[in-house]
Design a protein around this motif. Sequence first.
Motif, PDB file in Angstrom:
ATOM      1  N   THR A 104       0.779  -1.251  -0.024  1.00 31.01           N
ATOM      2  CA  THR A 104       0.079  -0.139  -0.007  1.00 31.01           C
ATOM      3  C   THR A 104       0.906   1.245  -0.070  1.00 31.01           C
ATOM      4  O   THR A 104       0.189   2.258  -0.319  1.00 31.01           O
ATOM      5  N   GLY A 105       2.070   1.101   0.299  1.00 31.34           N
ATOM      6  CA  GLY A 105       2.850   2.533   0.528  1.00 31.34           C
ATOM      7  C   GLY A 105       2.637   3.135   1.761  1.00 31.34           C
ATOM      8  O   GLY A 105       3.121   4.190   2.078  1.00 31.34           O
ATOM      9  N   LYS A 106       1.532   2.575   2.850  1.00 38.82           N
ATOM     10  CA  LYS A 106       1.299   3.319   3.957  1.00 38.82           C
ATOM     11  C   LYS A 106       2.754   3.102   4.901  1.00 38.82           C
ATOM     12  O   LYS A 106       3.308   2.189   4.809  1.00 38.82           O
ATOM     13  N   GLY A 107       2.841   4.002   5.955  1.00 42.90           N
ATOM     14  CA  GLY A 107       3.755   3.875   6.994  1.00 42.90           C
ATOM     15  C   GLY A 107       3.368   2.632   7.822  1.00 42.90           C
ATOM     16  O   GLY A 107       2.089   2.166   8.072  1.00 42.90           O
ATOM     17  N   ILE A 108       4.266   1.846   8.221  1.00 44.93           N
ATOM     18  CA  ILE A 108       4.138   0.782   9.008  1.00 44.93           C
ATOM     19  C   ILE A 108       4.752   0.850  10.599  1.00 44.93           C
ATOM     20  O   ILE A 108       5.732   1.318  10.661  1.00 44.93           O
ATOM     21  N   LEU A 109       3.605   0.500  11.608  1.00 45.09           N
ATOM     22  CA  LEU A 109       4.322   0.585  12.972  1.00 45.09           C
ATOM     23  C   LEU A 109       4.275  -0.771  13.466  1.00 45.09           C
ATOM     24  O   LEU A 109       3.134  -1.693  13.425  1.00 45.09           O
ATOM     25  N   ASN A 164       5.299  12.429  15.633  1.00 44.92           N
ATOM     26  CA  ASN A 164       6.034  12.796  14.174  1.00 44.92           C
ATOM     27  C   ASN A 164       5.106  12.477  13.083  1.00 44.92           C
ATOM     28  O   ASN A 164       4.935  13.409  12.194  1.00 44.92           O
ATOM     29  N   GLU A 165       4.627  11.060  13.077  1.00 42.60           N
ATOM     30  CA  GLU A 165       3.779  10.611  12.153  1.00 42.60           C
ATOM     31  C   GLU A 165       2.388  11.651  11.983  1.00 42.60           C
ATOM     32  O   GLU A 165       1.856  11.990  10.665  1.00 42.60           O
ATOM     33  N   PHE A 166       1.708  12.010  13.113  1.00 43.01           N
ATOM     34  CA  PHE A 166       0.918  13.019  13.167  1.00 43.01           C
ATOM     35  C   PHE A 166       0.962  14.302  12.364  1.00 43.01           C
ATOM     36  O   PHE A 166       0.191  14.676  11.834  1.00 43.01           O
ATOM     37  N   GLU A 167       2.292  14.747  12.796  1.00 48.52           N
ATOM     38  CA  GLU A 167       2.590  16.179  12.110  1.00 48.52           C
ATOM     39  C   GLU A 167       2.535  15.911  10.687  1.00 48.52           C
ATOM     40  O   GLU A 167       2.228  16.687   9.700  1.00 48.52           O
ATOM     41  N   LYS A 168       3.289  14.768  10.160  1.00 48.36           N
ATOM     42  CA  LYS A 168       3.380  14.385   8.806  1.00 48.36           C
ATOM     43  C   LYS A 168       1.748  14.585   8.166  1.00 48.36           C
ATOM     44  O   LYS A 168       1.667  15.198   7.002  1.00 48.36           O
ATOM     45  N   TRP A 169       1.048  13.855   8.918  1.00 43.43           N
ATOM     46  CA  TRP A 169      -0.418  13.833   8.091  1.00 43.43           C
ATOM     47  C   TRP A 169      -0.983  15.260   8.299  1.00 43.43           C
ATOM     48  O   TRP A 169      -1.631  15.639   7.094  1.00 43.43           O
ATOM     49  N   LYS A 170      -0.655  16.068   9.358  1.00 43.93           N
ATOM     50  CA  LYS A 170      -1.166  17.470   9.247  1.00 43.93           C
ATOM     51  C   LYS A 170      -0.821  18.219   8.138  1.00 43.93           C
ATOM     52  O   LYS A 170      -1.646  18.981   7.514  1.00 43.93           O
ATOM     53  N   ASN A 171       0.576  18.062   7.829  1.00 46.10           N
ATOM     54  CA  ASN A 171       1.012  18.837   6.659  1.00 46.10           C
ATOM     55  C   ASN A 171       0.850  18.130   5.505  1.00 46.10           C
ATOM     56  O   ASN A 171       1.731  18.574   4.428  1.00 46.10           O
ATOM     57  N   ASN A 172       0.256  16.985   5.307  1.00 52.15           N
ATOM     58  CA  ASN A 172      -0.059  16.372   3.796  1.00 52.15           C
ATOM     59  C   ASN A 172       1.138  15.600   3.326  1.00 52.15           C
ATOM     60  O   ASN A 172       1.239  15.441   2.231  1.00 52.15           O
ATOM     61  N   LEU A 173       1.749  15.400   4.460  1.00 50.63           N
ATOM     62  CA  LEU A 173       3.088  14.524   3.744  1.00 50.63           C
ATOM     63  C   LEU A 173       2.734  13.042   3.672  1.00 50.63           C
ATOM     64  O   LEU A 173       3.114  12.178   4.472  1.00 50.63           O
ATOM     65  N   ILE A 174       2.222  12.628   2.471  1.00 54.27           N
ATOM     66  CA  ILE A 174       1.675  11.351   2.176  1.00 54.27           C
ATOM     67  C   ILE A 174       3.041  10.313   1.886  1.00 54.27           C
ATOM     68  O   ILE A 174       3.886  10.963   1.115  1.00 54.27           O
ATOM     69  N   ALA A 175       2.889   9.253   2.374  1.00 50.07           N
ATOM     70  CA  ALA A 175       4.049   8.384   2.335  1.00 50.07           C
ATOM     71  C   ALA A 175       4.013   7.904   0.671  1.00 50.07           C
ATOM     72  O   ALA A 175       2.921   7.661   0.227  1.00 50.07           O
ATOM     73  N   ASN A 176       5.148   7.779   0.121  1.00 51.22           N
ATOM     74  CA  ASN A 176       5.400   7.050  -1.114  1.00 51.22           C
ATOM     75  C   ASN A 176       5.722   5.686  -1.162  1.00 51.22           C
ATOM     76  O   ASN A 176       6.450   5.315  -0.409  1.00 51.22           O
ATOM     77  N   SER A 177       5.216   4.937  -2.304  1.00 47.22           N
ATOM     78  CA  SER A 177       5.646   3.411  -2.393  1.00 47.22           C
ATOM     79  C   SER A 177       7.090   3.422  -2.647  1.00 47.22           C
ATOM     80  O   SER A 177       7.818   4.302  -3.146  1.00 47.22           O
TER      81      SER A 177
END
Length: 436
Positions: free
Chosen positions: A352-357, A393-406
């Motif tokens: 999916t290219g999403k971040g993984i925890l 940090n991941e929440f801040e990325k989401w707020k700033n629309n920094l979407i993970a790439n594949s």
Amino acid sequence: MNKKILIITYYWPPAGGPGVQRWLKFTKYLPEFGYEPHVYIPENPSYPILDQSLVKEINPKVKIIKKPIWEPYQLAEKITKKNKDFKAGQFETSKKLGLLSRLSVFIRGNFFIPDARKFWIKPSIAFLTDYIKEHKIDILITTGPPHSMHLIGLGLKQICKENLKWIADFRDPWTKISYYSQLKLTHKSDKKHKELEKKVMQTADVVISTSYTDKENFEKLGAKNVVCITNGFDSEVNILNKKTLKFTLSYVGMLETLRNPVNLWNVLSELISQNPEFASHFCLKFVGKISNSILDELNHSIIKDKMVNIGYLSHTESINEMNNSDLLLITNFNNEQSKGIIPGKLFEYLATGKGILSLGPKNADVEKILNDTKSGKHFTYHDHENLKSFLINEFEKWKNNLIANSNLKNAKFHRKMLTEELSNTIFSIFQKKIQN
């Protein structure tokens, strides 16, 4: 002319869950590499989960053979409904089991060795001995758990000897599986399990592991030739890079009590109580079968109002929910022995290219894959502050629309690429058979 291989598996569509995916996908691509798969399955299995959507994925070139099986689970489930969970490998800690459940676990571990599908072994050997001769099968593949499938392979190998080459595929280990210690085994039963495991390892021409650590452990048991072929993802996983309405952490799949990430719930509770902005935008989503004890715990916490429990969905629908997430959660058992477990869902998460925890033991195989692919972060169950910083940090990325790439490094885990690895393994056995 295509080379014929016989695959013995308990799990096959319409079975749902992770156990069915591996060989459904291998048989999807094997014909492209010059193999004709014959798949032997039970006619009347007792599957813990059903997913009718997987039936349409069966390659029409696969020849399916069905024979009846008798297994005691229907009777067992009348005694206690917990037996349905035990059938799926879901075990509670001993403190949370009632008397009937403890008795059921004891019977399951000591009277049904290696598992409750043992009654399929002898009739399958009798039937398949003739089938192998009639259809000129050269390669036999067994996949477990349930490990009774491997004992069918052992019996056939002992009869056919060098005329039949045998690959034993372990989707999960046998005596080192996470719940083995929960089976309440007597010394005699433990010895029997280990003897059978060792005999399978040392008799099979090739043993396949799904993790790097399992490969090392199988070699220590005396397996002649061990190959690691991990699980993977298929083409139905499409990358959707769009911002979600909420900062969504999703767990997709089955989550039992023994993999309960208590530290994560504590960190999330702190963030929700201390950070109003995080609290107003956060969502914890569950897709699949979640232990009642975990749900009870969360329902008595501050996380309750941030939680969405969707329940079991089809494979395709589950992938859609992965895509509608920002972080994907994977948990493992909190012990050293489980570091070799690589849950199948990890690879669809990767696709999916999403971040993984990830949460689990130190130096886990999952951690190695996440580091190699730069796809996420792994934490131990006691790493509180670093986990908290990661989520902020991941929440801040989401707020700033920094979407993970594949990541292109993930491509090697595509099912077709993995089937090519399997094809090469089978081809090497054919070559040895010809030389002999």
